[in-house]
Write a protein that holds these residues in place. Structure first.
Motif, mmCIF file in Angstrom:
data_model
loop_
_atom_site.group_PDB
_atom_site.id
_atom_site.type_symbol
_atom_site.label_atom_id
_atom_site.label_comp_id
_atom_site.label_asym_id
_atom_site.label_seq_id
_atom_site.Cartn_x
_atom_site.Cartn_y
_atom_site.Cartn_z
ATOM 1 N N THR A 10 10.206 -2.321 0.175
ATOM 2 C CA THR A 10 9.013 -1.756 -0.445
ATOM 3 C C THR A 10 7.817 -1.965 0.467
ATOM 4 O O THR A 10 7.555 -3.091 0.909
ATOM 5 N N GLN A 12 3.605 -0.229 1.389
ATOM 6 C CA GLN A 12 2.432 0.265 0.683
ATOM 7 C C GLN A 12 1.662 1.257 1.539
ATOM 8 O O GLN A 12 1.655 1.151 2.765
ATOM 9 N N TYR A 13 1.032 2.206 0.850
ATOM 10 C CA TYR A 13 0.103 3.138 1.477
ATOM 11 C C TYR A 13 -1.134 3.186 0.591
ATOM 12 O O TYR A 13 -1.067 3.648 -0.561
ATOM 13 N N LYS A 15 -2.565 0.794 -1.032
ATOM 14 C CA LYS A 15 -2.273 0.002 -2.237
ATOM 15 C C LYS A 15 -1.257 0.666 -3.156
ATOM 16 O O LYS A 15 -1.000 0.175 -4.263
ATOM 17 N N LYS A 16 -0.661 1.763 -2.725
ATOM 18 C CA LYS A 16 0.338 2.444 -3.538
ATOM 19 C C LYS A 16 1.732 2.132 -2.997
ATOM 20 O O LYS A 16 1.949 2.156 -1.784
ATOM 21 N N PRO A 17 2.694 1.818 -3.864
ATOM 22 C CA PRO A 17 4.023 1.408 -3.388
ATOM 23 C C PRO A 17 4.791 2.559 -2.757
ATOM 24 O O PRO A 17 4.677 3.714 -3.186
ATOM 25 N N TRP A 70 1.234 2.777 7.143
ATOM 26 C CA TRP A 70 1.750 2.077 5.974
ATOM 27 C C TRP A 70 1.865 0.590 6.314
ATOM 28 O O TRP A 70 1.807 0.207 7.477
ATOM 29 N N GLY A 147 5.295 -0.833 -10.008
ATOM 30 C CA GLY A 147 5.654 0.321 -9.190
ATOM 31 C C GLY A 147 7.002 0.914 -9.510
ATOM 32 O O GLY A 147 7.573 1.629 -8.692
ATOM 33 N N GLU A 171 1.526 3.333 -10.765
ATOM 34 C CA GLU A 171 0.738 2.914 -9.607
ATOM 35 C C GLU A 171 0.290 1.462 -9.777
ATOM 36 O O GLU A 171 0.011 1.012 -10.885
ATOM 37 N N GLN A 172 0.225 0.740 -8.681
ATOM 38 C CA GLN A 172 -0.253 -0.628 -8.721
ATOM 39 C C GLN A 172 -1.775 -0.663 -8.862
ATOM 40 O O GLN A 172 -2.480 0.221 -8.396
#
Length: 272
Positions: A10, A12-13, A15-17, A70, A147, A171-172
């Motif tokens: 896993t 992140q981009y 703060k998105k997984p 990322w 996520g 979404e985180q």
């Protein structure tokens, strides 16, 4: 095949997984075209080119995300991403990314991958496939904040024709800017440990025992079946990561599981 022991991690981009598949059989890096749209990537046109899929079929690529960045374990990577419909994951990292890592130690049996980037040692651990997992209804919200992808099938005909399907991407929650800056500044401090602490001659801890003293005989606590499975998984993960080691000591202490706010579990050793 999700049931096979593939290397999935896993990242992140913004703060998105991102669900990432590391594939040494792929020549380039690929990003799922629908995922690129949902996370707001800048999609650029690419002179059409043909790629050969694993099953031998040809697929035309006409879009790319240039300089896509990322993060994995607080380290940022950047590369061009060709856009194709993936479905099984968000990103495929191929040889184009692997060659930038230098020497790699890869254990497919344990699903671990060791390499150094910018002088820092990284240990990636692939997500194991544990089959279907049952959760309580009050845990669903916590799972979504981590996520997870929730898919629900509603109706289909006798001919198995699908009427409707619903997929929700959780979404985180964003990390406050000041905290994020501290996390990046002290990344080595907040990184997951990957080995036992070094030997320190004057500071190694030991418990002196009285001559002839018998080990304490303490009955372990009782656990429900699902908690026993969680304990086994946590212990195995710590053994695999190298932060604990097997012991032949006749002494032992009972342990308890403590629930965390994010829905995970903390393993605590009880002392009498």
């Amino acid at each position: 095949m999700t049931s096979f022991r593939t290397m999935r991690v896993t990242g992140q981009y913004n703060k998105k997984p991102l669900h990432i598949l590391i594939d040494s059989g792929s020549t380039h890096n690929f990003l799922d075209i629908q995922r690129a749209k949902t996370i707001g990537c800048k999609i650029e046109a690419l002179e059409p080119l043909m790629v050969t899929m694993a099953n031998g079929n040809k697929l035309q690529i006409s879009a790319v995300v240039g300089n896509f960045s990322w993060t994995i374990q607080h380290t940022t990577f950047t590369s061009d991403m060709m856009l194709i419909p993936l479905g099984c994951c968000d990103v495929v990292l191929g040889i184009e990314w692997l060659v930038t890592l230098g020497d790699i130690t890869w254990n497919f049996g344990k699903l671990t991958m060791n390499f150094k980037v910018q002088g820092r040692r990284h240990v990636l651990r692939g997500s194991p496939y544990n089959g279907v997992k049952t959760i309580k209804h009050h845990q669903l919200e916590k799972v979504l904040t981590e996520g997870a992808h929730l898919s629900m099938l509603h109706l289909c005909t006798k001919e198995r024709r699908l009427f409707q399907s619903l997929t929700t991407h959780a979404e985180q929650l964003p990390i406050p800017l000041q905290i994020d800056q501290i996390l990046k500044q002290f990344a080595e401090v907040f990184a997951d440990p990957s080995q036992l602490p070094p030997m320190r001659v004057k500071h190694n801890h030991q418990i002196p025992l009285l001559q002839g003293t018998d080990p304490v005989n303490k009955r372990p606590y009782r656990y429900a079946k699902h908690q026993k499975d969680i304990i086994d998984t946590l212990v195995q993960d710590m053994l695999t990561s190298g932060i604990i080691q097997n012991s032949s000591s006749p002494y032992a202490s009972p342990m308890v599981l403590v629930g965390k706010k994010d829905g995970c579990w903390r393993l605590c050793v009880g002392l009498e």
